[in-house]
Design a protein around this motif. Structure first.
Motif, PDB file in Angstrom:
ATOM      1  N   LEU A  12       0.837  -1.204   0.000  1.00 50.69           N
ATOM      2  CA  LEU A  12       0.000   0.000   0.000  1.00 50.69           C
ATOM      3  C   LEU A  12       0.872   1.254   0.000  1.00 50.69           C
ATOM      4  O   LEU A  12       0.606   2.200  -0.741  1.00 50.69           O
ATOM      5  CB  LEU A  12      -0.946   0.000   1.208  1.00 50.69           C
ATOM      6  CG  LEU A  12      -1.785   1.270   1.371  1.00 50.69           C
ATOM      7  CD1 LEU A  12      -2.726   1.462   0.191  1.00 50.69           C
ATOM      8  CD2 LEU A  12      -2.582   1.243   2.674  1.00 50.69           C
ATOM      9  N   VAL A  13       1.912   1.252   0.807  1.00 51.36           N
ATOM     10  CA  VAL A  13       2.801   2.414   0.856  1.00 51.36           C
ATOM     11  C   VAL A  13       3.455   2.625  -0.511  1.00 51.36           C
ATOM     12  O   VAL A  13       3.541   3.752  -1.011  1.00 51.36           O
ATOM     13  CB  VAL A  13       3.871   2.244   1.955  1.00 51.36           C
ATOM     14  CG1 VAL A  13       4.922   3.340   1.857  1.00 51.36           C
ATOM     15  CG2 VAL A  13       3.220   2.276   3.333  1.00 51.36           C
ATOM     16  N   ASP A  14       3.890   1.514  -1.146  1.00 52.28           N
ATOM     17  CA  ASP A  14       4.487   1.612  -2.480  1.00 52.28           C
ATOM     18  C   ASP A  14       3.497   2.183  -3.485  1.00 52.28           C
ATOM     19  O   ASP A  14       3.850   3.018  -4.315  1.00 52.28           O
ATOM     20  CB  ASP A  14       4.927   0.220  -2.979  1.00 52.28           C
ATOM     21  CG  ASP A  14       6.211  -0.225  -2.304  1.00 52.28           C
ATOM     22  OD1 ASP A  14       6.870   0.623  -1.667  1.00 52.28           O
ATOM     23  OD2 ASP A  14       6.553  -1.411  -2.413  1.00 52.28           O
ATOM     24  N   LEU A  15       2.261   1.708  -3.390  1.00 51.24           N
ATOM     25  CA  LEU A  15       1.226   2.169  -4.316  1.00 51.24           C
ATOM     26  C   LEU A  15       0.939   3.658  -4.100  1.00 51.24           C
ATOM     27  O   LEU A  15       0.885   4.442  -5.051  1.00 51.24           O
ATOM     28  CB  LEU A  15      -0.057   1.343  -4.138  1.00 51.24           C
ATOM     29  CG  LEU A  15      -1.273   1.788  -4.951  1.00 51.24           C
ATOM     30  CD1 LEU A  15      -0.988   1.683  -6.446  1.00 51.24           C
ATOM     31  CD2 LEU A  15      -2.502   0.963  -4.598  1.00 51.24           C
ATOM     32  N   LEU A  16       0.789   4.057  -2.831  1.00 51.95           N
ATOM     33  CA  LEU A  16       0.487   5.456  -2.532  1.00 51.95           C
ATOM     34  C   LEU A  16       1.624   6.375  -2.965  1.00 51.95           C
ATOM     35  O   LEU A  16       1.386   7.473  -3.459  1.00 51.95           O
ATOM     36  CB  LEU A  16       0.178   5.632  -1.041  1.00 51.95           C
ATOM     37  CG  LEU A  16      -1.137   5.001  -0.579  1.00 51.95           C
ATOM     38  CD1 LEU A  16      -1.319   5.193   0.918  1.00 51.95           C
ATOM     39  CD2 LEU A  16      -2.334   5.569  -1.331  1.00 51.95           C
ATOM     40  N   ASP A  17       2.874   5.890  -2.775  1.00 48.37           N
ATOM     41  CA  ASP A  17       4.035   6.641  -3.250  1.00 48.37           C
ATOM     42  C   ASP A  17       3.842   7.031  -4.706  1.00 48.37           C
ATOM     43  O   ASP A  17       4.195   8.123  -5.121  1.00 48.37           O
ATOM     44  CB  ASP A  17       5.287   5.749  -3.215  1.00 48.37           C
ATOM     45  CG  ASP A  17       6.125   5.995  -1.966  1.00 48.37           C
ATOM     46  OD1 ASP A  17       5.749   6.866  -1.168  1.00 48.37           O
ATOM     47  OD2 ASP A  17       7.147   5.300  -1.810  1.00 48.37           O
ATOM     48  N   ARG A  18       3.304   6.104  -5.472  1.00 52.38           N
ATOM     49  CA  ARG A  18       3.196   6.321  -6.919  1.00 52.38           C
ATOM     50  C   ARG A  18       1.943   7.095  -7.305  1.00 52.38           C
ATOM     51  O   ARG A  18       2.014   8.032  -8.090  1.00 52.38           O
ATOM     52  CB  ARG A  18       3.252   4.981  -7.641  1.00 52.38           C
ATOM     53  CG  ARG A  18       4.655   4.419  -7.627  1.00 52.38           C
ATOM     54  CD  ARG A  18       4.770   3.094  -8.310  1.00 52.38           C
ATOM     55  NE  ARG A  18       6.177   2.778  -8.496  1.00 52.38           N
ATOM     56  CZ  ARG A  18       6.960   2.300  -7.529  1.00 52.38           C
ATOM     57  NH1 ARG A  18       6.467   2.069  -6.327  1.00 52.38           N
ATOM     58  NH2 ARG A  18       8.230   2.066  -7.757  1.00 52.38           N
ATOM     59  N   VAL A  19       0.785   6.683  -6.770  1.00 51.39           N
ATOM     60  CA  VAL A  19      -0.446   7.338  -7.237  1.00 51.39           C
ATOM     61  C   VAL A  19      -0.589   8.764  -6.701  1.00 51.39           C
ATOM     62  O   VAL A  19      -1.266   9.583  -7.313  1.00 51.39           O
ATOM     63  CB  VAL A  19      -1.729   6.522  -6.911  1.00 51.39           C
ATOM     64  CG1 VAL A  19      -1.709   5.181  -7.614  1.00 51.39           C
ATOM     65  CG2 VAL A  19      -1.935   6.368  -5.428  1.00 51.39           C
ATOM     66  N   LEU A  20       0.054   9.066  -5.574  1.00 47.20           N
ATOM     67  CA  LEU A  20      -0.063  10.412  -5.008  1.00 47.20           C
ATOM     68  C   LEU A  20       1.032  11.347  -5.503  1.00 47.20           C
ATOM     69  O   LEU A  20       0.828  12.549  -5.611  1.00 47.20           O
ATOM     70  CB  LEU A  20      -0.031  10.357  -3.476  1.00 47.20           C
ATOM     71  CG  LEU A  20      -1.248   9.748  -2.799  1.00 47.20           C
ATOM     72  CD1 LEU A  20      -1.000   9.592  -1.308  1.00 47.20           C
ATOM     73  CD2 LEU A  20      -2.480  10.592  -3.042  1.00 47.20           C
ATOM     74  N   ALA A  21       2.217  10.785  -5.785  1.00 49.80           N
ATOM     75  CA  ALA A  21       3.330  11.644  -6.188  1.00 49.80           C
ATOM     76  C   ALA A  21       3.611  11.563  -7.684  1.00 49.80           C
ATOM     77  O   ALA A  21       4.288  12.419  -8.233  1.00 49.80           O
ATOM     78  CB  ALA A  21       4.587  11.280  -5.398  1.00 49.80           C
ATOM     79  N   GLY A  22       3.101  10.522  -8.351  1.00 49.25           N
ATOM     80  CA  GLY A  22       3.359  10.362  -9.781  1.00 49.25           C
ATOM     81  C   GLY A  22       2.130  10.696 -10.602  1.00 49.25           C
ATOM     82  O   GLY A  22       1.220  11.366 -10.142  1.00 49.25           O
ATOM     83  N   GLY A  23       2.150  10.205 -11.823  1.00 53.86           N
ATOM     84  CA  GLY A  23       1.005  10.421 -12.709  1.00 53.86           C
ATOM     85  C   GLY A  23       1.012  11.791 -13.352  1.00 53.86           C
ATOM     86  O   GLY A  23       1.730  12.691 -12.930  1.00 53.86           O
ATOM     87  N   VAL A  24       0.197  11.930 -14.375  1.00 56.62           N
ATOM     88  CA  VAL A  24       0.068  13.215 -15.055  1.00 56.62           C
ATOM     89  C   VAL A  24      -0.629  14.192 -14.117  1.00 56.62           C
ATOM     90  O   VAL A  24      -1.647  13.859 -13.502  1.00 56.62           O
ATOM     91  CB  VAL A  24      -0.751  13.064 -16.354  1.00 56.62           C
ATOM     92  CG1 VAL A  24      -0.984  14.418 -17.004  1.00 56.62           C
ATOM     93  CG2 VAL A  24      -0.049  12.114 -17.319  1.00 56.62           C
ATOM     94  N   VAL A  25      -0.059  15.375 -13.979  1.00 59.37           N
ATOM     95  CA  VAL A  25      -0.632  16.390 -13.100  1.00 59.37           C
ATOM     96  C   VAL A  25      -1.364  17.424 -13.947  1.00 59.37           C
ATOM     97  O   VAL A  25      -0.849  17.899 -14.946  1.00 59.37           O
ATOM     98  CB  VAL A  25       0.480  17.076 -12.278  1.00 59.37           C
ATOM     99  CG1 VAL A  25      -0.107  18.144 -11.379  1.00 59.37           C
ATOM    100  CG2 VAL A  25       1.243  16.040 -11.472  1.00 59.37           C
TER     101      VAL A  25
ATOM    102  N   PRO B  90      -0.872   7.211 -16.744  1.00 58.35           N
ATOM    103  CA  PRO B  90      -1.781   7.311 -15.596  1.00 58.35           C
ATOM    104  C   PRO B  90      -1.923   8.757 -15.141  1.00 58.35           C
ATOM    105  O   PRO B  90      -0.986   9.529 -15.229  1.00 58.35           O
ATOM    106  CB  PRO B  90      -1.075   6.497 -14.508  1.00 58.35           C
ATOM    107  CG  PRO B  90       0.097   5.836 -15.146  1.00 58.35           C
ATOM    108  CD  PRO B  90       0.411   6.597 -16.384  1.00 58.35           C
ATOM    109  N   TYR B 252       3.586   5.194 -13.412  1.00 56.76           N
ATOM    110  CA  TYR B 252       3.187   6.379 -12.634  1.00 56.76           C
ATOM    111  C   TYR B 252       4.303   7.415 -12.549  1.00 56.76           C
ATOM    112  O   TYR B 252       4.073   8.605 -12.614  1.00 56.76           O
ATOM    113  CB  TYR B 252       2.803   5.978 -11.205  1.00 56.76           C
ATOM    114  CG  TYR B 252       1.494   5.259 -11.089  1.00 56.76           C
ATOM    115  CD1 TYR B 252       0.292   5.919 -11.302  1.00 56.76           C
ATOM    116  CD2 TYR B 252       1.452   3.912 -10.748  1.00 56.76           C
ATOM    117  CE1 TYR B 252      -0.915   5.255 -11.174  1.00 56.76           C
ATOM    118  CE2 TYR B 252       0.248   3.235 -10.620  1.00 56.76           C
ATOM    119  CZ  TYR B 252      -0.935   3.916 -10.839  1.00 56.76           C
ATOM    120  OH  TYR B 252      -2.118   3.257 -10.724  1.00 56.76           O
TER     121      TYR B 252
END
Lengths: 63, 262
Positions: A12-25, B90, B252
């Motif tokens: 979950l921490v790994d996932l949150l690292d990515r979905v909250l800090a990564g992705g197109v902004v 994403p 991501y």
């Protein structure tokens, strides 16, 4: 904490690292007013406090 | 505000790859995922109720770990489904638009950006590498290396070893940081792109291990085995250092605008 919980939590921490800090902004003017930076801060604060409640010294968690 | 909806964005893909749709895929609100197209791009979106996903209710909900976890996993499930079908960029979690027209506006305004992101991630997969250091083993190894020339079994050797141990503890952090840098450089060489993320707060991971590197890498799919082998080899090469590979992840960390120079 058993190892399955521990694994799940790390995932979950790994996932949150990515979905909250990564992705197109996307900038604020064409979407609902949500500040991205604040969002991450809020979430991580929430995580820290919730994690310590969920997985704190008391092991008799109902889940 | 009952019944009002906003438009949650999951990912952007090429319009040609989005057809004929993602039947049966459910999003963060359990809503059916649909496609908004402005050639040559398409966005995967879902209509979500604003009483949950509006700016104010959402910032409250994000404080709830269970809600955040479920939402992040639902978002990731849709993004992952998109990535399995075709190269996709994403969107950051919790990107909600007022209506489809605003989504089209994004696809038009950022077309160049988004198309470039799709090219970058095409045929590539994101892999995470977390590197942990064992303080005791690291300082032991350093001390041993330094004390060796003095010979064994003599008082002078003992003193040399002892001195080496003490100074090793002081330099172990420095050495671990150097190793982390070397590991990151070597892994980046086997990847199309690599970046370092902040190390995970032990309060979050629940681990007491000492994380020295939290790297993430965009790796060509035909070099994935090679990359995994490199991770194993680095672990074997450095005593006291443990590498952990995670993934495959949707890209991501490499689909956003701020990209690391190659």
């Amino acid at each position: 904490m058993n190892s399955v919980d521990s694994e799940r939590r790390i995932a979950l921490v790994d996932l949150l690292d990515r979905v909250l800090a990564g992705g197109v902004v996307v900038s604020g003017d064409i979407k609902l007013a949500i500040a991205d930076v604040d969002l991450v801060q809020i979430s991580l604060r929430a995580l820290i406090s919730s994690v310590s409640t969920l997985y704190g010294p008391a092991p008799e968690s109902p889940r | 505000m009952t019944g009002e909806t906003g438009v949650w964005l999951y990912a952007v893909t090429a319009a040609a790859d989005a057809a004929p749709g993602f039947d049966g895929l459910a999003g963060v609100a359990g809503e059916p995922v649909r496609i908004v197209t402005v050639e040559p791009l398409a966005a995967l979106v879902g209509s979500v109720p604003l009483d949950v996903f509006g700016a104010q209710p959402m910032s409250r909900n994000l404080e709830d770990l269970d809600w955040l976890a479920a939402t992040a996993r639902a978002h990731d499930a849709v993004v992952s489904a998109a990535v399995r079908r075709a190269p996709s960029a994403p969107l950051r979690l919790a990107t909600v638009f007022l209506d489809d027209e605003r989504v089209r506006e994004l696809l038009r305004d950022r077309q160049e950006d988004l198309a470039a992101a799709l090219v970058l991630v095409s045929g590539r997969t994101e892999w995470g590498v977390k590197v942990y250091g064992d303080r005791a083993a690291l300082s032991g190894a350093i001390a041993e290396a330094r004390a060796e020339p003095a010979g064994k079994g003599t008082g002078a050797a003992y003193l040399a070893r002892r001195r080496a141990q003490l100074s090793a503890q002081e330099t172990v952090e420095h050495d671990a940081a150097q190793r982390a840098e070397i590991i990151h450089t070597r892994l980046s060489r086997r990847a199309a792109a690599g970046r370092r993320q902040p190390t995970t707060d032990p309060a979050l991971s629940g681990r007491t291990d000492w994380m020295v590197l939290n790297g993430t890498y965009l790796v060509d799919d035909d070099r994935a085995d090679d990359f995994a082998a490199a991770v194993d080899a680095l672990g074997a090469e450095y005593p006291g250092i443990r590498l952990e590979l995670t993934g495959p992840w949707p890209p991501y960390s490499f689909a956003g605008v701020e990209r690391e120079p190659p």
